[in-house]
Design a protein around this motif. Structure first.
Motif, short mmCIF file in Angstrom:
data_model
loop_
_atom_site.label_atom_id
_atom_site.label_comp_id
_atom_site.label_asym_id
_atom_site.label_seq_id
_atom_site.Cartn_x
_atom_site.Cartn_y
_atom_site.Cartn_z
N ASP A 1 0.81 -1.22 0.00
CA ASP A 1 0.00 0.00 0.00
C ASP A 1 0.84 1.27 0.00
N GLY B 1 -11.20 -0.80 -4.62
CA GLY B 1 -9.86 -1.21 -4.22
C GLY B 1 -8.85 -0.09 -4.19
N TRP C 1 -5.31 7.61 4.75
CA TRP C 1 -4.12 7.02 5.36
C TRP C 1 -3.82 7.73 6.67
N LEU D 1 -7.13 3.38 -2.56
CA LEU D 1 -6.96 3.99 -1.24
C LEU D 1 -7.49 5.41 -1.25
N GLU E 1 -9.93 2.03 2.18
CA GLU E 1 -10.00 1.51 0.81
C GLU E 1 -11.44 1.56 0.32
#
Length: 302
Positions: A11, A72, A77, A74, A68
């Motif tokens: 990721d 799929g 964070w 992102l 997510e």
């Protein structure tokens, strides 16, 4: 549908893209960049210059979570680092299209959980929505941080300090770790070892005793810099600036808490200007000796 899950090694590059794409609209509003969008070429260039930092923090993180979407991709964070008894939020970014939808709250609860860490800290942007969340997470305002910027010029430190260039050895890590423990209340040996491999560093001694340290120029950035006596800060700044001038650095930044009045007066007196990007240092208590401290540039960590 958005899933909040622990970050995986694969990721890393996508999380970095979320960070850059979330930050640029904010910088555009400040007038610090010309456009709010980030091209793939710009992302690639930014990744080259910051990959080592992201990889280091990823590898040594305390909590690392991503959001997510159903495709799929992102869209958020958040990552924290735990050094000694301090839990520090290093990254907290949500894609602009997903902001104010509960994603940020869910990420922050996992990456910066209440009750964890005897001390807690964040170097935060001035974004009001993010700031509101931070101030509910067990921290309060301590100081504004600004980047003082100038083209470095030759300057001779006026001091009785004796500067010694450090290598990337365990002994050097131990010297700085001992000083940081007195200044910020904990050691960061893993970060110091990383920094010693990236930028020049000096310990300053008085009568043979280590009393200060400074990390110098690397890609316009400096720091951390700390002194047991705040009156030694100008000599440390001059040592870093002089070295940057010697190696032909075109520009130099010192990420400075405005609570460090000695540094502020010295840098303004040397003609430094203030970058438009401001940050805030937030913490649970006034444990870091900000009057004798210059932050690490780039401000992912203290």
């Amino acid at each position: 549908m958005v899933e909040i899950r622990r970050a995986e090694t694969g990721d890393m590059r996508a999380a970095f893209a979320v960070f850059r794409r979330s930050l640029m609209p904010y910088l555009h509003r400040l007038g610090a960049v010309d456009f709010p969008e980030v091209s793939e070429t710009q992302l690639d260039e930014a990744w080259v210059s910051r990959a080592a930092w992201i990889e280091h923090l990823w590898r040594t993180s305390a909590e690392n979570w991503v959001a997510e979407d159903s495709d799929g991709g992102l869209v958020g964070w958040a990552m924290s680092a735990e050094r000694g008894e301090n839990l520090e939020l290093c990254m907290f970014f949500v894609a602009p299209s997903m902001q104010s939808k509960g994603v940020g709250r869910a990420l922050l609860e996992r990456a910066f959980p209440l009750g964890r860490g005897a001390h807690r800290s964040i170097i935060a942007t001035q974004d009001p929505r993010a700031m509101s969340r931070y101030l509910r997470s067990g921290v309060r305002f301590m100081s504004t941080i600004v980047d003082f910027e100038a083209q470095p010029q030759p300057v001779r430190p006026e001091t009785d300090l004796v500067f010694e260039r450090l290598d990337a050895s365990p002994a050097a890590v131990d010297i700085i770790g001992g000083l940081e423990e007195q200044l910020i209340g904990h050691r960061r040996d893993v970060d110091i070892a990383f920094l010693l491999g990236k930028r020049p560093a000096w310990v300053a001694r008085r009568d043979g005793v280590p009393v200060a340290f400074a990390f110098g120029y690397e890609d316009e950035l400096t720091g951390p810099i700390g002194a047991l006596d705040p009156s030694d800060i100008p000599a440390l700044l001059d040592q870093v600036e002089n070295h940057a001038a010697e190696v032909g650095a075109p520009n130099l930044y010192f990420s400075t808490p405005l609570a460090n009045h000695t540094a502020v007066a010295h840098l303004l007196g040397r003609g430094y200007t203030i970058d438009p990007f401001f940050a805030s240092f937030l913490a649970d208590a006034d444990w870091l000796k900000l009057d004798r401290w210059i932050h690490t540039g780039i401000s992912y960590i203290l």
